[in-house]
Design a protein around this motif. Sequence first.
Motif, mmCIF file in Angstrom:
data_model
loop_
_atom_site.group_PDB
_atom_site.id
_atom_site.type_symbol
_atom_site.label_atom_id
_atom_site.label_comp_id
_atom_site.label_asym_id
_atom_site.label_seq_id
_atom_site.Cartn_x
_atom_site.Cartn_y
_atom_site.Cartn_z
ATOM 1 N N GLY A 162 5.617 2.695 9.823
ATOM 2 C CA GLY A 162 5.266 4.053 9.445
ATOM 3 C C GLY A 162 4.944 4.216 7.978
ATOM 4 N N TRP A 163 4.859 3.108 7.273
ATOM 5 C CA TRP A 163 4.526 3.127 5.847
ATOM 6 C C TRP A 163 3.369 2.168 5.586
ATOM 7 C CZ3 TRP A 163 7.206 5.498 1.569
ATOM 8 C CH2 TRP A 163 8.262 6.335 1.967
ATOM 9 N N SER A 164 2.520 2.537 4.622
ATOM 10 C CA SER A 164 1.488 1.628 4.117
ATOM 11 C C SER A 164 1.967 1.051 2.789
ATOM 12 C CB SER A 164 0.168 2.372 3.912
ATOM 13 O OG SER A 164 -0.384 2.767 5.149
ATOM 14 N N TRP A 165 1.750 -0.253 2.619
ATOM 15 C CA TRP A 165 2.205 -0.957 1.414
ATOM 16 C C TRP A 165 0.984 -1.360 0.601
ATOM 17 C CZ3 TRP A 165 7.385 -1.408 0.233
ATOM 18 C CH2 TRP A 165 8.232 -0.846 1.197
ATOM 19 N N LEU A 166 1.038 -1.071 -0.695
ATOM 20 C CA LEU A 166 -0.173 -1.038 -1.501
ATOM 21 C C LEU A 166 -0.070 -1.860 -2.774
ATOM 22 C CD1 LEU A 166 -0.363 2.851 -1.292
ATOM 23 C CD2 LEU A 166 -1.554 1.239 0.227
ATOM 24 N N VAL A 167 -1.199 -2.404 -3.190
ATOM 25 C CA VAL A 167 -1.329 -3.024 -4.508
ATOM 26 C C VAL A 167 -1.946 -1.981 -5.436
ATOM 27 C CG1 VAL A 167 -2.383 -4.865 -5.864
ATOM 28 C CG2 VAL A 167 -1.591 -5.328 -3.520
ATOM 29 N N VAL A 168 -1.247 -1.648 -6.504
ATOM 30 C CA VAL A 168 -1.700 -0.620 -7.437
ATOM 31 C C VAL A 168 -2.091 -1.295 -8.756
ATOM 32 C CG1 VAL A 168 -1.109 1.522 -8.621
ATOM 33 C CG2 VAL A 168 -0.178 1.060 -6.338
ATOM 34 N N HIS A 169 -3.376 -1.238 -9.094
ATOM 35 C CA HIS A 169 -3.899 -1.845 -10.312
ATOM 36 C C HIS A 169 -3.808 -0.815 -11.442
ATOM 37 C CE1 HIS A 169 -5.842 -3.439 -6.706
ATOM 38 N NE2 HIS A 169 -5.917 -4.610 -7.315
#
Length: 280
Positions: free
Chosen positions: A92-99
Amino acid sequence: MEIGGSTLVGYPAGEVQGRSPVVARVPVGDRHGTIVAQTPFHPLDHTWPDQPADLGTIAGLAVTDCVTGAVADGERTVHLGEDIPVRRGTPGWSWLVVHVTGEPVPDGEVELVVDAGRRHALCAGHTACHLTALALNAALADRWRKEVPQDGLGNPDFDQTAITSSRILEGGSHDVYRLGKSLRRKGFTAEGLAESLPEITRRIDNRLKEWIAADVPVWIESPGPELTARRTWHCGLPGGTVAIPCGGTHLSRTSQLGSVGTTLELSGDGAELTMRTTVG
């Protein structure tokens, strides 16, 4: 803001550049965080921050940091790093790379370029870290009085049993092990360890020389391209193929290390053992 799922990552395969559309933006303090659909950048893992984030450029702007983010399905708030309220991979969560950049990144498809020299140095440090840990396990195998979990080579896994922190450096690593009462109750004998450190170091270095000279392959297995995929480091060592869960980046052969040296240091009270690994 619709993220549309977890970021797809190319760094496990060694990618250092690519192109991808911008899908979202998030403030990171007084700086700008950009999320794309697919990236070659390795972010800092807040749950086990051993390997530093990749640096480089996005749309020609300097990426000064790269962090892990997460957003619940149907929500708009992106949580960053230690502020993420759930475990990695929670459904239920999206996991993200934040630049992270100093200036906002423009809309549309952007080019992403990782600092390849720095990446290579971190790959060397991380590969050496795993190999040195295995060599340390072998060098300390005769100090166990009880059975404990074994590593991939059949030695008591001192590294995973005693480690408290690990830091991957450019061309090296720094690992700290706790030698407290808990470890002793598990059967580890610490008596005379200080006097034995030179011999233990010699055993480690000799084994590393053997593994580097063997020029065996190193590879990462991943069940998928998502940031949350549980990746595994493999190395086809002469004593058998070893597999260690790992989300970092690595070299492709042991010979690429050239040489690896280790330094062991015991704290004054004998409660901590520090191992420093240096490549080249």
